[in-house]
Enzyme design. Sequence first.
Site, PDB file in Angstrom:
ATOM      1  N   GLY A 102      -5.208  -1.364 -13.433  1.00 47.40           N
ATOM      2  CA  GLY A 102      -4.862  -0.852 -12.115  1.00 47.40           C
ATOM      3  C   GLY A 102      -4.640  -2.003 -11.165  1.00 47.40           C
ATOM      4  O   GLY A 102      -4.898  -3.166 -11.493  1.00 47.40           O
ATOM      5  N   SER A 112     -15.217   0.617  -7.677  1.00 45.62           N
ATOM      6  CA  SER A 112     -15.359  -0.603  -6.880  1.00 45.62           C
ATOM      7  C   SER A 112     -16.264  -0.374  -5.678  1.00 45.62           C
ATOM      8  O   SER A 112     -16.355   0.744  -5.147  1.00 45.62           O
ATOM      9  CB  SER A 112     -13.976  -1.042  -6.378  1.00 45.62           C
ATOM     10  OG  SER A 112     -14.102  -2.052  -5.404  1.00 45.62           O
ATOM     11  N   TYR A 132      -6.654   0.946  -1.709  1.00 38.41           N
ATOM     12  CA  TYR A 132      -7.274   0.568  -2.985  1.00 38.41           C
ATOM     13  C   TYR A 132      -8.647   1.260  -3.130  1.00 38.41           C
ATOM     14  O   TYR A 132      -8.932   1.895  -4.162  1.00 38.41           O
ATOM     15  CB  TYR A 132      -7.417  -0.961  -3.036  1.00 38.41           C
ATOM     16  CG  TYR A 132      -8.333  -1.457  -4.114  1.00 38.41           C
ATOM     17  CD1 TYR A 132      -7.980  -1.397  -5.455  1.00 38.41           C
ATOM     18  CD2 TYR A 132      -9.599  -1.984  -3.792  1.00 38.41           C
ATOM     19  CE1 TYR A 132      -8.841  -1.846  -6.447  1.00 38.41           C
ATOM     20  CE2 TYR A 132     -10.454  -2.440  -4.772  1.00 38.41           C
ATOM     21  CZ  TYR A 132     -10.073  -2.358  -6.097  1.00 38.41           C
ATOM     22  OH  TYR A 132     -10.931  -2.795  -7.079  1.00 38.41           O
TER      23      TYR A 132
HETATM   24  N1  LIG Z   1     -13.046  -8.316 -10.889  1.00 38.80           N
HETATM   25  C1  LIG Z   1     -13.885  -7.739 -10.045  1.00 38.80           C
HETATM   26  O1  LIG Z   1     -14.818  -8.356  -9.542  1.00 38.80           O
HETATM   27  C2  LIG Z   1     -13.706  -6.278  -9.698  1.00 38.80           C
HETATM   28  C3  LIG Z   1     -14.460  -5.727  -8.653  1.00 38.80           C
HETATM   29  C4  LIG Z   1     -14.336  -4.363  -8.382  1.00 38.80           C
HETATM   30  C5  LIG Z   1     -13.500  -3.584  -9.162  1.00 38.80           C
HETATM   31  N2  LIG Z   1     -12.744  -4.158 -10.143  1.00 38.80           N
HETATM   32  C6  LIG Z   1     -11.836  -3.319 -10.914  1.00 38.80           C
HETATM   33  O2  LIG Z   1     -11.891  -3.712 -12.275  1.00 38.80           O
HETATM   34  C7  LIG Z   1     -10.604  -3.650 -12.856  1.00 38.80           C
HETATM   35  C8  LIG Z   1     -10.209  -5.012 -13.418  1.00 38.80           C
HETATM   36  O3  LIG Z   1     -10.234  -5.959 -12.375  1.00 38.80           O
HETATM   37  P1  LIG Z   1      -9.554  -7.393 -12.529  1.00 38.80           P
HETATM   38  O4  LIG Z   1     -10.219  -8.285 -11.575  1.00 38.80           O
HETATM   39  O5  LIG Z   1      -9.490  -7.760 -13.957  1.00 38.80           O
HETATM   40  O6  LIG Z   1      -8.083  -7.086 -11.997  1.00 38.80           O
HETATM   41  P2  LIG Z   1      -6.717  -7.758 -12.469  1.00 38.80           P
HETATM   42  O7  LIG Z   1      -5.728  -7.459 -11.394  1.00 38.80           O
HETATM   43  O8  LIG Z   1      -6.923  -9.179 -12.862  1.00 38.80           O
HETATM   44  O9  LIG Z   1      -6.336  -6.942 -13.787  1.00 38.80           O
HETATM   45  C9  LIG Z   1      -5.836  -5.628 -13.747  1.00 38.80           C
HETATM   46  C10 LIG Z   1      -4.891  -5.465 -14.923  1.00 38.80           C
HETATM   47  O10 LIG Z   1      -4.373  -4.134 -14.885  1.00 38.80           O
HETATM   48  C11 LIG Z   1      -3.010  -4.196 -15.270  1.00 38.80           C
HETATM   49  N3  LIG Z   1      -2.303  -3.054 -14.682  1.00 38.80           N
HETATM   50  C12 LIG Z   1      -2.067  -2.830 -13.369  1.00 38.80           C
HETATM   51  N4  LIG Z   1      -1.342  -1.699 -13.217  1.00 38.80           N
HETATM   52  C13 LIG Z   1      -1.132  -1.223 -14.470  1.00 38.80           C
HETATM   53  C14 LIG Z   1      -0.441  -0.094 -14.963  1.00 38.80           C
HETATM   54  N5  LIG Z   1       0.178   0.768 -14.129  1.00 38.80           N
HETATM   55  N6  LIG Z   1      -0.423   0.110 -16.290  1.00 38.80           N
HETATM   56  C15 LIG Z   1      -1.041  -0.756 -17.138  1.00 38.80           C
HETATM   57  N7  LIG Z   1      -1.710  -1.854 -16.729  1.00 38.80           N
HETATM   58  C16 LIG Z   1      -1.744  -2.075 -15.399  1.00 38.80           C
HETATM   59  C17 LIG Z   1      -2.493  -5.516 -14.708  1.00 38.80           C
HETATM   60  O11 LIG Z   1      -1.338  -5.970 -15.395  1.00 38.80           O
HETATM   61  C18 LIG Z   1      -3.706  -6.426 -14.898  1.00 38.80           C
HETATM   62  O12 LIG Z   1      -3.633  -7.168 -16.101  1.00 38.80           O
HETATM   63  C19 LIG Z   1      -9.660  -3.155 -11.760  1.00 38.80           C
HETATM   64  O13 LIG Z   1      -9.514  -1.751 -11.880  1.00 38.80           O
HETATM   65  C20 LIG Z   1     -10.389  -3.504 -10.489  1.00 38.80           C
HETATM   66  O14 LIG Z   1     -10.022  -2.647  -9.430  1.00 38.80           O
HETATM   67  C21 LIG Z   1     -12.840  -5.489 -10.425  1.00 38.80           C
END
Ligand SMILES: NC(=O)c1ccc[n+]([C@@H]2O[C@H](COP(=O)([O-])OP(=O)(O)OC[C@H]3O[C@@H](n4cnc5c(N)ncnc54)[C@H](O)[C@@H]3O)[C@@H](O)[C@H]2O)c1
Length: 280
Positions: free
Chosen positions: A74, A118, A149
Amino acid sequence: MAVPAASRTILLTGAAGGLGTLMRELLPRHGYDLRLLDVRPVENAPDAIVADLNDTAALREAVRGVDGVLHLAGISLESTFDKILESNIRGTQRLYEAVREEGAARDGAAPRVVFASSNHAIGYTPRPRVEDGAPLVPVGTLRRPDTFYGLSKSFGEDLAQYYWDAHGVETVSVRIGSCFAEPTDVRMMSVWMSPADGARLFDAALTAEGVGHTVVYGSSANTRVWWDLSSARALGYAPQDDSEVYAEKLLAEFGPLSEDNPAHRHMGGRFINDPPIWPY
Ligand SMILES: NC(=O)c1ccc[n+]([C@@H]2O[C@H](COP(=O)([O-])OP(=O)(O)OC[C@H]3O[C@@H](n4cnc5c(N)ncnc54)[C@H](O)[C@@H]3O)[C@@H](O)[C@H]2O)c1
């Protein structure tokens, strides 16, 4: 029913992303075989499924035969409403439909999803002054999204509840704080989840029995934690890291949290300060 210990093939969506890359390394150490999916190619993973969450045929194929889904894909920052709608809202609903139709569980067990929610689903919640005796924030607190978001994560939690109540799909919604190698500012000392603790929490969320729809906070055992981790611990999560080891360095660089800064007054941090993105 939970993902069985002896047979742990899970679909990891968002496998090319930051968290997906960390989990690709860490989850196999917990005994998982990973099937990978992302809209972008996944480095060093030629077998990864390259597909958008809105490709329903690809999603059905991707969830067929797996024991559970760790749904990380996402948009992970604020964006336009249309983009958030496509990837995070429609995309997540399509994933749940695929899980409902194909099972994502073996031997008649209830399908299991772990949803990357999140802290931005509660971003406008005031920061609790735990140091002055304020209670930790419970998972049942009113959701107060700080962005489109955050709204999409709030929707995802409701979607998970609906698919449990109406269709028997089990979910653990993990309100992740910040899952990076190290905390990089003072706020992150309260919401940091080390990658190793992240893998522990996702493992607990995939394997605990009878979760229905459970909401948990995703953080390490931080001295400065804001959140009540009891629902995560009830799944068997035993965090082992504490951001306090970075406190001296971060406080010297940034100083303490200030009530004058809206990003410090609320859970959502800098998302509160970010200028709106147009057009909505
Ligand atoms: N990293 C954190 O600390 C954190 C904190 C809160 C929530 N999150 C949630 O955890 C998840 C992963 O976070 P992250 O930091 O790795 O984010 P990121 O942006 O690095 O990775 C998200 C991945 O999802 C893929 N993606 C986006 N839209 C897509 C679609 N329509 N179809 C298929 N793939 C798609 C992107 O290509 C990307 O590789 C996310 O949902 C984010 O909202 C992460």
